[in-house]
Design an enzyme around this catalytic site. Structure first.
Site, PDB file in Angstrom:
ATOM      1  N   GLY A  95      33.210  42.958  39.725  1.00 45.78           N
ATOM      2  CA  GLY A  95      34.407  43.314  39.382  1.00 45.78           C
ATOM      3  C   GLY A  95      35.047  42.793  38.317  1.00 45.78           C
ATOM      4  O   GLY A  95      34.951  41.620  37.985  1.00 45.78           O
ATOM      5  N   CYS A 137      35.142  34.680  41.886  1.00 45.36           N
ATOM      6  CA  CYS A 137      35.934  35.283  40.768  1.00 45.36           C
ATOM      7  C   CYS A 137      35.333  34.943  39.532  1.00 45.36           C
ATOM      8  O   CYS A 137      35.118  33.492  39.388  1.00 45.36           O
ATOM      9  CB  CYS A 137      37.439  35.220  40.761  1.00 45.36           C
ATOM     10  N   LEU A 138      35.091  35.710  38.594  1.00 44.38           N
ATOM     11  CA  LEU A 138      34.449  35.641  37.380  1.00 44.38           C
ATOM     12  C   LEU A 138      35.332  34.483  36.341  1.00 44.38           C
ATOM     13  O   LEU A 138      34.821  33.588  35.726  1.00 44.38           O
ATOM     14  CB  LEU A 138      34.091  36.718  36.551  1.00 44.38           C
ATOM     15  N   HIS A 153      40.886  42.987  45.339  1.00 43.66           N
ATOM     16  CA  HIS A 153      40.772  41.817  44.439  1.00 43.66           C
ATOM     17  C   HIS A 153      41.141  42.127  42.913  1.00 43.66           C
ATOM     18  O   HIS A 153      42.078  41.379  42.218  1.00 43.66           O
ATOM     19  CB  HIS A 153      39.310  41.052  44.147  1.00 43.66           C
ATOM     20  N   GLU A 154      40.550  43.163  42.391  1.00 44.44           N
ATOM     21  CA  GLU A 154      40.706  43.766  41.001  1.00 44.44           C
ATOM     22  C   GLU A 154      42.231  44.341  40.634  1.00 44.44           C
ATOM     23  O   GLU A 154      43.055  44.040  39.762  1.00 44.44           O
ATOM     24  CB  GLU A 154      39.873  44.699  40.468  1.00 44.44           C
ATOM     25  N   HIS A 196      44.546  41.387  40.490  1.00 49.40           N
ATOM     26  CA  HIS A 196      44.519  40.794  39.045  1.00 49.40           C
ATOM     27  C   HIS A 196      45.571  41.483  38.142  1.00 49.40           C
ATOM     28  O   HIS A 196      46.288  40.888  37.448  1.00 49.40           O
ATOM     29  CB  HIS A 196      43.076  40.828  38.571  1.00 49.40           C
ATOM     30  N   GLN A 244      41.399  39.897  32.632  1.00 48.46           N
ATOM     31  CA  GLN A 244      40.412  38.631  32.548  1.00 48.46           C
ATOM     32  C   GLN A 244      39.853  38.765  31.296  1.00 48.46           C
ATOM     33  O   GLN A 244      39.022  37.724  31.026  1.00 48.46           O
ATOM     34  CB  GLN A 244      39.432  38.914  33.631  1.00 48.46           C
TER      35      GLN A 244
HETATM   36 ZN    ZN Z   1      38.821  37.859  39.879  1.00 47.84          ZN
END
Ligand code: ZN
Length: 194
Positions: A40, A82-83, A129-130, A133, A45
């Site tokens: 995701g 998380c990326l 999670h997204e 963000h 991000q």
């Molecule tokens: Zn993340």
């Protein structure tokens, strides 16, 4: 380029038109594919502070101006990554069931981790999670809090159910039987053994 600056990721994203949201969605899915190990990604991000995120667990899903409109009281603990923080993996608490509305989807989307298929849990966590963000919330803000640490000289020691203990919360303190104190420990009280 995926943003790894925690401060920048704390800013809230603003609503977007469906047209612009779709364009951002395409870029996000591309970035996510490039990243290879992600499931995701949210627009902020990649430096776009607009309310768009993508999830790719079972199939690619773009959410434009998503909102969680219902969430279960039941929560569960999940190990998340998380990326933006590739070196971190932390245990978080997430809602077991959520219902989401997004401008590019008619009707409501339901996600549930209460399923035999582990992908359902991944998807349910990923959506939460997204969307977090987009509100400037990172997984660190959802970290699972363990049982309070038992203070004392010889801690931890086994405490009997009827043993009197002292618990504190801020400047308040109480002395009561351990069995009565136990549920309060989940409510912000800390056990102190003298
Ligand atoms: Zn993340």
């Amino acid at each position: 380029m995926i943003i790894k600056d925690k401060m920048k990721l704390q800013e809230k994203c603003s609503p977007v038109s469906i047209k612009e949201g779709e364009e951002i969605g395409v870029r996000l899915l591309h970035e996510l594919r490039e990243a290879k190990n992600g499931i995701g990604l949210a627009a902020n991000q990649i430096g776009i502070n607009k309310r768009v995120c993508v999830i790719n667990v079972k199939e690619p899903l773009v959410l434009i101006n998503p909102k969680i409109v219902e969430k279960s009281k039941e929560q569960f603990v999940f190990a998340e990554g998380c990326l933006s923080f590739p070196d971190s993996k932390i245990k978080t608490t997430r809602h077991q069931d959520i219902v989401v509305e997004a401008d590019n989807h008619e009707g409501k989307l339901s996600f549930s981790a209460n399923s035999k298929n582990i992908d359902d849990a991944f998807e349910c966590v990923c959506v939460q999670h997204e969307i977090d963000h987009l509100d400037g919330i990172t997984m660190f803000d959802r970290e699972f809090k363990r049982e309070p640490i038992v203070k004392g000289v010889n801690a931890p020691k086994k405490i009997g159910r009827n043993e009197k203990v002292t618990i504190t919360k801020g400047t308040e303190s109480k002395v009561l039987k351990y069995k009565k104190a136990q549920p309060m420990l989940e409510d912000g009280w800390t056990l102190s053994i003298s």
